[in-house]
Design an enzyme around this catalytic site. Sequence first.
Site, PDB file in Angstrom:
ATOM      1  N   ASN A 157       0.504  -1.234  -0.273  1.00 35.23           N
ATOM      2  CA  ASN A 157       0.341  -0.007   0.005  1.00 35.23           C
ATOM      3  C   ASN A 157       0.940   1.358  -0.108  1.00 35.23           C
ATOM      4  OD1 ASN A 157      -1.816   1.835   0.389  1.00 35.23           O
ATOM      5  ND2 ASN A 157      -2.260   1.347   2.720  1.00 35.23           N
ATOM      6  N   LYS A 190       0.567   4.385  -0.317  1.00 37.22           N
ATOM      7  CA  LYS A 190      -0.600   5.524   0.293  1.00 37.22           C
ATOM      8  C   LYS A 190      -0.298   6.589  -0.683  1.00 37.22           C
ATOM      9  CE  LYS A 190      -0.216   3.004   4.223  1.00 37.22           C
ATOM     10  NZ  LYS A 190      -0.182   3.404   6.356  1.00 37.22           N
ATOM     11  N   HIS A 216      -9.661   1.351   4.890  1.00 33.28           N
ATOM     12  CA  HIS A 216      -7.976   2.273   5.240  1.00 33.28           C
ATOM     13  C   HIS A 216      -8.193   2.182   6.705  1.00 33.28           C
ATOM     14  CE1 HIS A 216      -4.062   2.491   6.844  1.00 33.28           C
ATOM     15  NE2 HIS A 216      -4.565   1.810   6.201  1.00 33.28           N
ATOM     16  N   GLU A 236      -6.445   4.826   7.632  1.00 32.22           N
ATOM     17  CA  GLU A 236      -6.470   6.205   7.670  1.00 32.22           C
ATOM     18  C   GLU A 236      -7.489   7.009   6.583  1.00 32.22           C
ATOM     19  OE1 GLU A 236      -3.013   5.606   4.842  1.00 32.22           O
ATOM     20  OE2 GLU A 236      -1.727   5.112   7.012  1.00 32.22           O
ATOM     21  N   GLU A 267      -5.697  -4.648  10.731  1.00 31.45           N
ATOM     22  CA  GLU A 267      -4.250  -3.589  10.809  1.00 31.45           C
ATOM     23  C   GLU A 267      -4.602  -3.118  12.592  1.00 31.45           C
ATOM     24  OE1 GLU A 267      -2.643  -2.420   7.051  1.00 31.45           O
ATOM     25  OE2 GLU A 267      -4.233  -1.183   6.883  1.00 31.45           O
ATOM     26  N   GLY A 312       2.632   2.623  10.772  1.00 35.46           N
ATOM     27  CA  GLY A 312       3.429   3.597  10.678  1.00 35.46           C
ATOM     28  C   GLY A 312       4.214   3.921  11.747  1.00 35.46           C
ATOM     29  N   SER A 336       3.561  -2.271  10.622  1.00 35.04           N
ATOM     30  CA  SER A 336       4.767  -1.832  10.516  1.00 35.04           C
ATOM     31  C   SER A 336       4.928  -3.528  10.514  1.00 35.04           C
ATOM     32  CB  SER A 336       5.102  -1.442  11.743  1.00 35.04           C
ATOM     33  OG  SER A 336       4.594  -0.665  12.275  1.00 35.04           O
ATOM     34  N   GLY A 384       3.053  -1.379   3.861  1.00 33.52           N
ATOM     35  CA  GLY A 384       2.987   0.121   3.842  1.00 33.52           C
ATOM     36  C   GLY A 384       3.866   0.421   3.710  1.00 33.52           C
TER      37      GLY A 384
HETATM   38  P1  PGA Z   1       2.876   0.326   7.551  1.00 34.50           P
HETATM   39  O1  PGA Z   1       1.273   0.437   6.304  1.00 34.50           O
HETATM   40  O2  PGA Z   1       3.261  -0.721   7.396  1.00 34.50           O
HETATM   41  O3  PGA Z   1       3.754   1.568   7.082  1.00 34.50           O
HETATM   42  O4  PGA Z   1       2.367   0.553   9.326  1.00 34.50           O
HETATM   43  C1  PGA Z   1       0.464  -0.339   6.522  1.00 34.50           C
HETATM   44  C2  PGA Z   1      -0.833   0.043   6.156  1.00 34.50           C
HETATM   45  O5  PGA Z   1      -1.725   1.456   5.826  1.00 34.50           O
HETATM   46  O6  PGA Z   1      -1.448  -0.293   5.431  1.00 34.50           O
END
Ligand code: PGA
Length: 255
Positions: free
Chosen positions: A9, A11, A100, A102, A172, A178, A218, A239
């Site tokens: 992803n 983003k 997601h 976000e 998630e 993140g 992460s 991510g």
């Molecule tokens: P991250 O994001 O691996 O940077 O934690 C995962 C995601 O939001 O899909």
Amino acid sequence: MRKKIVAGNWKMNLLDEEVINFIVDFNSRKNEIESDSEIIILPASIYLDTMISMPDWDIKIGAQNCSQFNNGAYTGEISAAMLRDFDYDSENLHYCLVGHSERREYFNEQNDVLAEKVNRLIENGLKPIYCCGEELQHRESESHFDWVQAQIEEGLFHLKEEELKQVVIAYEPVWAIGTGKTATSNQAQEMHAFIRSLIAKKYGDATANSISILYGGSCKPENASELFDQPDIDGGLIGGASLKVDSFIQIINSF
Ligand code: PGA
């Protein structure tokens, strides 16, 4: 056998030249890939065309979002039909993220709207990657199972069995996205098994056992193997670590 999936992803990262560099670099290192998992990249929508048009690029592609509406006066939105139309012939574009964290947080997307997005995608022959996951406060108050259960039931359980089989689920935990904090493999396995048990209760064991449930938050080369070794974790939604060819390939090879 459930499909193993590693999805990147991206983003709102990478510009056109960086997208092209990633693809060229990734293609030149394809011989390093030792796993037979399905690989998906979800770039910003404006670069879907760049990805679809690159020669020798056989990785599956997905969008990060679509509208819950069919068409009409919804300025700035992209419909599921447009996504389907975009790649009608080459069929590289198979997936779209839905819900997601976000989008839930910054764009106030709630389960009922997400259920409509899932419907639009399925109607247009695209596979939703439906995201769920609790915030830290839910885990601390031990309401994380109830929270995720509501996300799954309200977003997905209106589907018929054959429709649900089109869906990939990504668990998630929001506190792990993140942040560098990963759920332990036990915490992740426990929630994945719980999600699968909800599906089994509603749709039966065969359907529950056919649905891929990915872990995200992460996930990186250092922890991917331990997570992917868990019986109910069928891959990852990655991510930050999907933005570099090196770490993405290492995660793909963690099966
Ligand atoms: P991250 O994001 O691996 O940077 O934690 C995962 C995601 O939001 O899909």
